[in-house]
Every structure is written in structure tokens, then in C-alpha cells.
Design a protein around this motif. Structure first.
Motif, PDB file in Angstrom:
ATOM      1  N   SER A  24     -59.414 -31.018  17.127  1.00  0.00           N
ATOM      2  CA  SER A  24     -59.788 -31.408  18.473  1.00  0.00           C
ATOM      3  C   SER A  24     -60.902 -32.450  18.404  1.00  0.00           C
ATOM      4  N   PRO A  25     -60.987 -33.359  19.375  1.00  0.00           N
ATOM      5  CA  PRO A  25     -62.061 -34.354  19.368  1.00  0.00           C
ATOM      6  C   PRO A  25     -63.461 -33.750  19.465  1.00  0.00           C
ATOM      7  N   THR A  26     -63.584 -32.510  19.948  1.00  0.00           N
ATOM      8  CA  THR A  26     -64.899 -31.875  20.055  1.00  0.00           C
ATOM      9  C   THR A  26     -65.370 -31.289  18.734  1.00  0.00           C
ATOM     10  N   GLY A  27     -64.538 -31.305  17.709  1.00  0.00           N
ATOM     11  CA  GLY A  27     -64.910 -30.768  16.413  1.00  0.00           C
ATOM     12  C   GLY A  27     -64.279 -29.437  16.103  1.00  0.00           C
ATOM     13  N   ARG A  28     -63.650 -28.819  17.066  1.00  0.00           N
ATOM     14  CA  ARG A  28     -62.987 -27.531  16.848  1.00  0.00           C
ATOM     15  C   ARG A  28     -61.549 -27.764  16.412  1.00  0.00           C
ATOM     16  N   THR A  29     -60.904 -26.674  15.993  1.00  0.00           N
ATOM     17  CA  THR A  29     -59.483 -26.733  15.655  1.00  0.00           C
ATOM     18  C   THR A  29     -58.754 -25.637  16.407  1.00  0.00           C
ATOM     19  N   TYR A  30     -57.478 -25.855  16.625  1.00  0.00           N
ATOM     20  CA  TYR A  30     -56.630 -24.838  17.232  1.00  0.00           C
ATOM     21  C   TYR A  30     -55.287 -24.860  16.535  1.00  0.00           C
ATOM     22  N   ARG A  31     -54.543 -23.791  16.713  1.00  0.00           N
ATOM     23  CA  ARG A  31     -53.243 -23.665  16.054  1.00  0.00           C
ATOM     24  C   ARG A  31     -52.121 -23.903  17.043  1.00  0.00           C
ATOM     25  N   MET A  32     -51.070 -24.512  16.538  1.00  0.00           N
ATOM     26  CA  MET A  32     -49.903 -24.828  17.354  1.00  0.00           C
ATOM     27  C   MET A  32     -48.668 -24.514  16.516  1.00  0.00           C
ATOM     28  N   ARG A  33     -47.664 -23.958  17.135  1.00  0.00           N
ATOM     29  CA  ARG A  33     -46.428 -23.613  16.436  1.00  0.00           C
ATOM     30  C   ARG A  33     -45.304 -24.520  16.908  1.00  0.00           C
ATOM     31  N   ARG A  34     -44.517 -24.967  15.952  1.00  0.00           N
ATOM     32  CA  ARG A  34     -43.373 -25.833  16.229  1.00  0.00           C
ATOM     33  C   ARG A  34     -42.177 -25.343  15.413  1.00  0.00           C
ATOM     34  N   PRO A  35     -40.966 -25.612  15.861  1.00  0.00           N
ATOM     35  CA  PRO A  35     -39.779 -25.207  15.080  1.00  0.00           C
ATOM     36  C   PRO A  35     -39.651 -26.073  13.825  1.00  0.00           C
ATOM     37  N   PRO A  36     -39.073 -25.519  12.762  1.00  0.00           N
ATOM     38  CA  PRO A  36     -38.948 -26.295  11.532  1.00  0.00           C
ATOM     39  C   PRO A  36     -37.999 -27.482  11.645  1.00  0.00           C
ATOM     40  N   ASP A  37     -37.115 -27.473  12.639  1.00  0.00           N
ATOM     41  CA  ASP A  37     -36.185 -28.592  12.780  1.00  0.00           C
ATOM     42  C   ASP A  37     -36.706 -29.684  13.714  1.00  0.00           C
ATOM     43  N   ALA A  38     -38.005 -29.673  14.028  1.00  0.00           N
ATOM     44  CA  ALA A  38     -38.593 -30.725  14.860  1.00  0.00           C
ATOM     45  C   ALA A  38     -38.535 -32.048  14.096  1.00  0.00           C
ATOM     46  N   PRO A  39     -38.009 -33.106  14.709  1.00  0.00           N
ATOM     47  CA  PRO A  39     -37.838 -34.377  13.980  1.00  0.00           C
ATOM     48  C   PRO A  39     -39.160 -35.094  13.745  1.00  0.00           C
ATOM     49  N   LEU A  40     -39.267 -35.709  12.578  1.00  0.00           N
ATOM     50  CA  LEU A  40     -40.428 -36.514  12.212  1.00  0.00           C
ATOM     51  C   LEU A  40     -40.021 -37.977  12.145  1.00  0.00           C
ATOM     52  N   THR A  41     -40.945 -38.842  12.482  1.00  0.00           N
ATOM     53  CA  THR A  41     -40.783 -40.269  12.217  1.00  0.00           C
ATOM     54  C   THR A  41     -41.928 -40.675  11.300  1.00  0.00           C
ATOM     55  N   PHE A  42     -41.788 -41.799  10.654  1.00  0.00           N
ATOM     56  CA  PHE A  42     -42.810 -42.239   9.705  1.00  0.00           C
ATOM     57  C   PHE A  42     -43.299 -43.628  10.062  1.00  0.00           C
ATOM     58  N   ALA A  43     -44.612 -43.799  10.003  1.00  0.00           N
ATOM     59  CA  ALA A  43     -45.248 -45.109  10.115  1.00  0.00           C
ATOM     60  C   ALA A  43     -45.797 -45.397   8.724  1.00  0.00           C
ATOM     61  N   GLY A  44     -45.015 -46.060   7.916  1.00  0.00           N
ATOM     62  CA  GLY A  44     -45.366 -46.214   6.509  1.00  0.00           C
ATOM     63  C   GLY A  44     -45.170 -44.882   5.827  1.00  0.00           C
ATOM     64  N   SER A  45     -46.237 -44.285   5.321  1.00  0.00           N
ATOM     65  CA  SER A  45     -46.132 -42.972   4.695  1.00  0.00           C
ATOM     66  C   SER A  45     -46.759 -41.879   5.556  1.00  0.00           C
ATOM     67  N   ILE A  46     -47.128 -42.206   6.802  1.00  0.00           N
ATOM     68  CA  ILE A  46     -47.762 -41.241   7.701  1.00  0.00           C
ATOM     69  C   ILE A  46     -46.692 -40.569   8.556  1.00  0.00           C
ATOM     70  N   PRO A  47     -46.522 -39.243   8.446  1.00  0.00           N
ATOM     71  CA  PRO A  47     -45.547 -38.564   9.296  1.00  0.00           C
ATOM     72  C   PRO A  47     -46.086 -38.389  10.711  1.00  0.00           C
ATOM     73  N   LEU A  48     -45.236 -38.657  11.695  1.00  0.00           N
ATOM     74  CA  LEU A  48     -45.588 -38.536  13.108  1.00  0.00           C
ATOM     75  C   LEU A  48     -44.685 -37.499  13.747  1.00  0.00           C
ATOM     76  N   LEU A  49     -45.274 -36.588  14.505  1.00  0.00           N
ATOM     77  CA  LEU A  49     -44.521 -35.563  15.220  1.00  0.00           C
ATOM     78  C   LEU A  49     -44.739 -35.781  16.702  1.00  0.00           C
ATOM     79  N   GLY A  50     -43.713 -36.156  17.412  1.00  0.00           N
ATOM     80  CA  GLY A  50     -43.817 -36.403  18.843  1.00  0.00           C
ATOM     81  C   GLY A  50     -43.026 -37.634  19.223  1.00  0.00           C
ATOM     82  N   ASP A  51     -43.101 -37.993  20.489  1.00  0.00           N
ATOM     83  CA  ASP A  51     -42.354 -39.129  21.022  1.00  0.00           C
ATOM     84  C   ASP A  51     -43.077 -40.423  20.666  1.00  0.00           C
TER      85      ASP A  51
END
Length: 123
Positions: free
Chosen positions: A79-106
Motif C-alpha cells: 500500500s502507498p501508506t507503507g502497509r501491506t494487505y493480502r489479496m486472493r486471485r484464481p491461478p488461471d488469471a491472465p498475465l501480460t508482460f511489459a518486458g520482463s515485468i508481469p502485469l496482472l489486470g487490465d
């Protein structure tokens, strides 16, 4: 203990001939590898501890894979405030790549680099 090195016969060196550039046809193993590369990567393909960039409501945030289960992948999101939180996603969620950086989302909706969350720099 001694090691003896033997020199190959002179006619063995003549047996290795180089072909002209472009003279080889691709092997079936290379063609299969090219076809496998076109398969879309998923979140389940990332190893434990992998870092990625995740699309949130207002911005893009960095995340880390912290738990892998058959039906869900748990991410630790910074989080931008310095904290962290957990999020769950399905294993079949598609990834895209910007070079070697994996991106999850639209990734088509916005430029992720411009909207990457600014983190608390005090630490």
C-alpha cells in the motif's frame, strides 16, 4: 592420478563442415517451443516469491506471490501508506508482460507506468 588427453584424428576435423547461412531448416522441437511461447501466461505459472505489478481501483501496485494453493493464489500487495494487505486471485488469471515485468489486470485501459503508486519514502 593422471589425466591423459588424446587428440582426435585429423580426418575427424574434416568431417565437421559448416553450412551456408540459412541452409538449415528449423527442427520440430524449435517449432513446438515457438508455439508454446504464444500460450498466454497465467498467475499460476509464477513461482512463490515472484514480484508483479497489480491493477487496483485507482492505481497500479507492486505485489508478491506469498502462497500457492490449487484453487487460489495469495498475493501480498504493498500500500502507498507503507502497509501491506493480502489479496486472493484464481491461478488461471491472465498475465501480460511489459518486458520482463508481469502485469496482472487490465493493461489496455491505462498506462501502468504513469499510474504506479508512489510509496512512502520515509523508510
Amino acid at each position: 592420478m593422471s589425466i591423459t588427453f588424446e587428440r582426435p584424428p585429423d580426418d575427424a576435423a574434416a568431417a565437421v563442415a559448416l553450412l551456408a547461412p540459412g541452409g538449415l531448416s528449423p527442427s520440430p522441437a524449435i517449432e513446438v517451443a515457438v508455439e508454446a511461447a504464444t500460450i498466454q501466461a497465467t498467475l499460476g505459472a509464477l513461482p512463490l516469491g515472484a514480484h508483479l505489478v497489480l491493477r487496483c481501483r485507482k492505481d497500479w501496485r507492486t505485489a508478491t506471490v506469498v502462497r500457492i494453493e490449487p484453487d487460489k493464489i495469495t498475493l501480498s500487495v504493498s500500500s502507498p501508506t507503507g502497509r501491506t494487505y493480502r489479496m486472493r486471485r484464481p491461478p488461471d488469471a491472465p498475465l501480460t508482460f511489459a518486458g520482463s515485468i508481469p502485469l496482472l489486470g487490465d493493461t489496455a485501459s491505462s498506462c501502468w507506468r504513469a499510474q504506479l503508486a508512489r510509496y512512502d519514502v520515509r523508510w
